[in-house]
Write a protein that holds these residues in place. Structure first.
Motif, PDB file in Angstrom:
ATOM      1  N   PRO A 135       0.834  -1.209   0.000  1.00  0.00           N
ATOM      2  CA  PRO A 135       0.000   0.000   0.000  1.00  0.00           C
ATOM      3  C   PRO A 135       0.867   1.258   0.000  1.00  0.00           C
ATOM      4  CG  PRO A 135      -0.128  -1.138   2.110  1.00  0.00           C
ATOM      5  CD  PRO A 135       0.697  -1.979   1.204  1.00  0.00           C
ATOM      6  N   ARG A 136       0.415   2.259  -0.741  1.00  0.00           N
ATOM      7  CA  ARG A 136       1.130   3.535  -0.801  1.00  0.00           C
ATOM      8  C   ARG A 136       0.241   4.625  -0.244  1.00  0.00           C
ATOM      9  NH1 ARG A 136       2.408   5.376  -6.305  1.00  0.00           N
ATOM     10  NH2 ARG A 136       0.330   4.650  -6.771  1.00  0.00           N
ATOM     11  N   THR A 137       0.848   5.638   0.319  1.00  0.00           N
ATOM     12  CA  THR A 137       0.122   6.795   0.804  1.00  0.00           C
ATOM     13  C   THR A 137       0.320   7.925  -0.195  1.00  0.00           C
ATOM     14  OG1 THR A 137       0.722   6.096   3.020  1.00  0.00           O
ATOM     15  CG2 THR A 137      -0.269   8.253   2.808  1.00  0.00           C
ATOM     16  N   ILE A 138      -0.775   8.505  -0.621  1.00  0.00           N
ATOM     17  CA  ILE A 138      -0.724   9.597  -1.596  1.00  0.00           C
ATOM     18  C   ILE A 138      -0.929  10.896  -0.829  1.00  0.00           C
ATOM     19  CG2 ILE A 138      -1.717  10.542  -3.708  1.00  0.00           C
ATOM     20  CD1 ILE A 138      -0.460   7.732  -3.995  1.00  0.00           C
ATOM     21  N   ALA A 139       0.003  11.832  -1.006  1.00  0.00           N
ATOM     22  CA  ALA A 139      -0.090  13.122  -0.321  1.00  0.00           C
ATOM     23  C   ALA A 139      -1.155  13.982  -0.994  1.00  0.00           C
ATOM     24  CB  ALA A 139       1.250  13.824  -0.354  1.00  0.00           C
ATOM     25  N   ILE A 140      -1.928  14.687  -0.196  1.00  0.00           N
ATOM     26  CA  ILE A 140      -2.967  15.587  -0.706  1.00  0.00           C
ATOM     27  C   ILE A 140      -2.409  17.002  -0.636  1.00  0.00           C
ATOM     28  CG2 ILE A 140      -5.286  16.493  -0.327  1.00  0.00           C
ATOM     29  CD1 ILE A 140      -5.925  13.797   1.017  1.00  0.00           C
ATOM     30  N   THR A 141      -2.456  17.687  -1.768  1.00  0.00           N
ATOM     31  CA  THR A 141      -1.953  19.071  -1.809  1.00  0.00           C
ATOM     32  C   THR A 141      -3.109  20.020  -2.076  1.00  0.00           C
ATOM     33  OG1 THR A 141      -1.466  18.877  -4.159  1.00  0.00           O
ATOM     34  CG2 THR A 141       0.305  18.334  -2.632  1.00  0.00           C
ATOM     35  N   THR A 142      -2.988  21.224  -1.610  1.00  0.00           N
ATOM     36  CA  THR A 142      -3.981  22.266  -1.887  1.00  0.00           C
ATOM     37  C   THR A 142      -3.300  23.366  -2.676  1.00  0.00           C
ATOM     38  OG1 THR A 142      -3.485  23.355   0.191  1.00  0.00           O
ATOM     39  CG2 THR A 142      -5.279  21.766   0.208  1.00  0.00           C
ATOM     40  N   LYS A 143      -4.039  23.950  -3.580  1.00  0.00           N
ATOM     41  CA  LYS A 143      -3.477  25.028  -4.388  1.00  0.00           C
ATOM     42  C   LYS A 143      -3.645  26.346  -3.644  1.00  0.00           C
ATOM     43  CE  LYS A 143      -3.871  23.000  -8.884  1.00  0.00           C
ATOM     44  NZ  LYS A 143      -3.993  23.291 -10.278  1.00  0.00           N
ATOM     45  N   THR A 144      -2.599  27.115  -3.631  1.00  0.00           N
ATOM     46  CA  THR A 144      -2.650  28.446  -3.018  1.00  0.00           C
ATOM     47  C   THR A 144      -2.951  29.481  -4.098  1.00  0.00           C
ATOM     48  OG1 THR A 144      -0.286  28.776  -3.333  1.00  0.00           O
ATOM     49  CG2 THR A 144      -0.976  27.752  -1.262  1.00  0.00           C
ATOM     50  N   GLU A 145      -3.117  30.732  -3.697  1.00  0.00           N
ATOM     51  CA  GLU A 145      -3.384  31.819  -4.647  1.00  0.00           C
ATOM     52  C   GLU A 145      -2.248  31.948  -5.657  1.00  0.00           C
ATOM     53  OE1 GLU A 145      -6.038  33.749  -5.161  1.00  0.00           O
ATOM     54  OE2 GLU A 145      -7.111  32.612  -3.648  1.00  0.00           O
ATOM     55  N   ALA A 146      -1.037  31.699  -5.255  1.00  0.00           N
ATOM     56  CA  ALA A 146       0.109  31.833  -6.164  1.00  0.00           C
ATOM     57  C   ALA A 146       0.093  30.742  -7.225  1.00  0.00           C
ATOM     58  CB  ALA A 146       1.405  31.794  -5.371  1.00  0.00           C
ATOM     59  N   ASP A 147      -0.494  29.556  -6.893  1.00  0.00           N
ATOM     60  CA  ASP A 147      -0.508  28.438  -7.828  1.00  0.00           C
ATOM     61  C   ASP A 147      -1.674  28.503  -8.816  1.00  0.00           C
ATOM     62  OD1 ASP A 147       1.703  27.414  -6.552  1.00  0.00           O
ATOM     63  OD2 ASP A 147       0.542  26.099  -5.224  1.00  0.00           O
ATOM     64  N   LYS A 148      -2.714  29.307  -8.512  1.00  0.00           N
ATOM     65  CA  LYS A 148      -3.879  29.387  -9.385  1.00  0.00           C
ATOM     66  C   LYS A 148      -3.528  30.176 -10.641  1.00  0.00           C
ATOM     67  CE  LYS A 148      -7.382  28.946  -5.846  1.00  0.00           C
ATOM     68  NZ  LYS A 148      -8.511  29.547  -5.187  1.00  0.00           N
ATOM     69  N   PRO A 149      -4.172  29.875 -11.770  1.00  0.00           N
ATOM     70  CA  PRO A 149      -3.903  30.639 -12.992  1.00  0.00           C
ATOM     71  C   PRO A 149      -4.339  32.095 -12.833  1.00  0.00           C
ATOM     72  CG  PRO A 149      -5.539  28.893 -13.392  1.00  0.00           C
ATOM     73  CD  PRO A 149      -5.100  28.800 -11.989  1.00  0.00           C
ATOM     74  N   LYS A 150      -3.551  32.985 -13.410  1.00  0.00           N
ATOM     75  CA  LYS A 150      -3.849  34.422 -13.302  1.00  0.00           C
ATOM     76  C   LYS A 150      -4.702  34.865 -14.492  1.00  0.00           C
ATOM     77  CE  LYS A 150       0.331  35.379 -10.787  1.00  0.00           C
ATOM     78  NZ  LYS A 150       1.617  36.005 -10.751  1.00  0.00           N
ATOM     79  N   VAL A 151      -5.650  35.773 -14.163  1.00  0.00           N
ATOM     80  CA  VAL A 151      -6.528  36.315 -15.190  1.00  0.00           C
ATOM     81  C   VAL A 151      -5.914  37.630 -15.650  1.00  0.00           C
ATOM     82  CG1 VAL A 151      -8.836  37.151 -15.721  1.00  0.00           C
ATOM     83  CG2 VAL A 151      -8.517  35.215 -14.162  1.00  0.00           C
ATOM     84  N   ILE A 152      -5.637  37.768 -16.955  1.00  0.00           N
ATOM     85  CA  ILE A 152      -5.022  38.975 -17.468  1.00  0.00           C
ATOM     86  C   ILE A 152      -6.078  40.014 -17.806  1.00  0.00           C
ATOM     87  CG2 ILE A 152      -3.613  39.917 -19.308  1.00  0.00           C
ATOM     88  CD1 ILE A 152      -2.178  37.224 -19.386  1.00  0.00           C
ATOM     89  N   ASP A 153      -7.120  39.629 -18.572  1.00  0.00           N
ATOM     90  CA  ASP A 153      -8.164  40.572 -18.972  1.00  0.00           C
ATOM     91  C   ASP A 153      -9.485  39.952 -18.607  1.00  0.00           C
ATOM     92  OD1 ASP A 153      -9.334  41.884 -22.123  1.00  0.00           O
ATOM     93  OD2 ASP A 153      -9.423  42.734 -20.096  1.00  0.00           O
ATOM     94  N   SER A 154     -10.273  40.624 -17.802  1.00  0.00           N
ATOM     95  CA  SER A 154     -11.529  40.071 -17.361  1.00  0.00           C
ATOM     96  C   SER A 154     -12.720  40.550 -18.186  1.00  0.00           C
ATOM     97  CB  SER A 154     -11.756  40.396 -15.887  1.00  0.00           C
ATOM     98  OG  SER A 154     -11.811  41.803 -15.720  1.00  0.00           O
ATOM     99  N   LYS A 155     -12.507  41.386 -19.230  1.00  0.00           N
ATOM    100  CA  LYS A 155     -13.589  41.898 -20.047  1.00  0.00           C
ATOM    101  C   LYS A 155     -13.916  40.870 -21.113  1.00  0.00           C
ATOM    102  CE  LYS A 155     -12.409  46.710 -19.497  1.00  0.00           C
ATOM    103  NZ  LYS A 155     -12.040  47.933 -20.189  1.00  0.00           N
ATOM    104  N   ALA A 156     -15.207  40.708 -21.299  1.00  0.00           N
ATOM    105  CA  ALA A 156     -15.665  39.789 -22.328  1.00  0.00           C
ATOM    106  C   ALA A 156     -15.674  40.478 -23.676  1.00  0.00           C
ATOM    107  CB  ALA A 156     -17.066  39.287 -21.993  1.00  0.00           C
ATOM    108  N   ALA A 157     -15.278  39.816 -24.689  1.00  0.00           N
ATOM    109  CA  ALA A 157     -15.267  40.410 -26.017  1.00  0.00           C
ATOM    110  C   ALA A 157     -16.679  40.411 -26.580  1.00  0.00           C
ATOM    111  CB  ALA A 157     -14.346  39.628 -26.932  1.00  0.00           C
ATOM    112  N   ALA A 158     -17.078  41.530 -27.236  1.00  0.00           N
ATOM    113  CA  ALA A 158     -18.430  41.676 -27.748  1.00  0.00           C
ATOM    114  C   ALA A 158     -18.506  41.348 -29.195  1.00  0.00           C
ATOM    115  CB  ALA A 158     -18.924  43.088 -27.497  1.00  0.00           C
TER     116      ALA A 158
END
Length: 158
Positions: A135-158
């Protein structure tokens, strides 16, 4: 309702700890199990076992231990009978008859060593699971704000 004694099955199977409760539901076979020579099976560690067999009067050259297809066979046969032919016994209580004991081993149980001391034959067994089956133990990781993808432009194109 008849109660069946499954003690002979427990004594001749080593390493089948998890299926012990299942054996209680099966019907046992009729007949007597051999009682010579007496032996103990002990659990030394989680994956280590030891068979101790009383073989008084037998030397190393009189005993044969063989493992074949998950079956451990221990045979004893006295080869030197010349000393006993010349002796006159008033009482003969030490058995010197030939014997053969067989033990079913579970998968991945191997014989590590055998030793003869003070009339007892000790056979040490170890269950060695392959690395892929452990049996193996799998480590559980959580993503922090630094690991999340960054949004460059939040405006939707019309």
């Amino acid at each position: 309702m008849r109660h069946f004694d499954l003690t002979p099955l427990y004594r001749s199977t080593i390493g089948f700890d998890r299926v012990g409760s299942l054996l209680d539901t099966l019907s046992s076979f009729e007949g007597e199990t051999p009682s010579y020579p007496p032996y103990n099976i002990e659990r030394v560690a989680e994956n280590a076992y030891r068979i101790s067999m009383a073989v008084a009067g037998f030397g190393e050259s009189d005993l044969d231990i063989e493992v074949k297809e998950n079956t451990l066979s221990i045979r004893g046969e006295k080869r030197t009978e010349q000393e006993q032919e010349n002796a006159t016994f008033l009482h003969r209580g030490i058995a010197s008859r030939s014997f053969e004991r067989r033990f079913q081993l579970a998968d991945y149980v191997v014989v590590k060593s055998a030793s003869l001391e003070n009339g007892l034959l000790h056979v040490d067994l170890v269950r060695e699971l392959p690395e892929a089956m452990k049996p193996r133990t799998i480590a559980i990781t959580t993503k922090t704000e630094a690991d999340k993808p960054k949004v460059i432009d939040s405006k939707a194109a019309a």
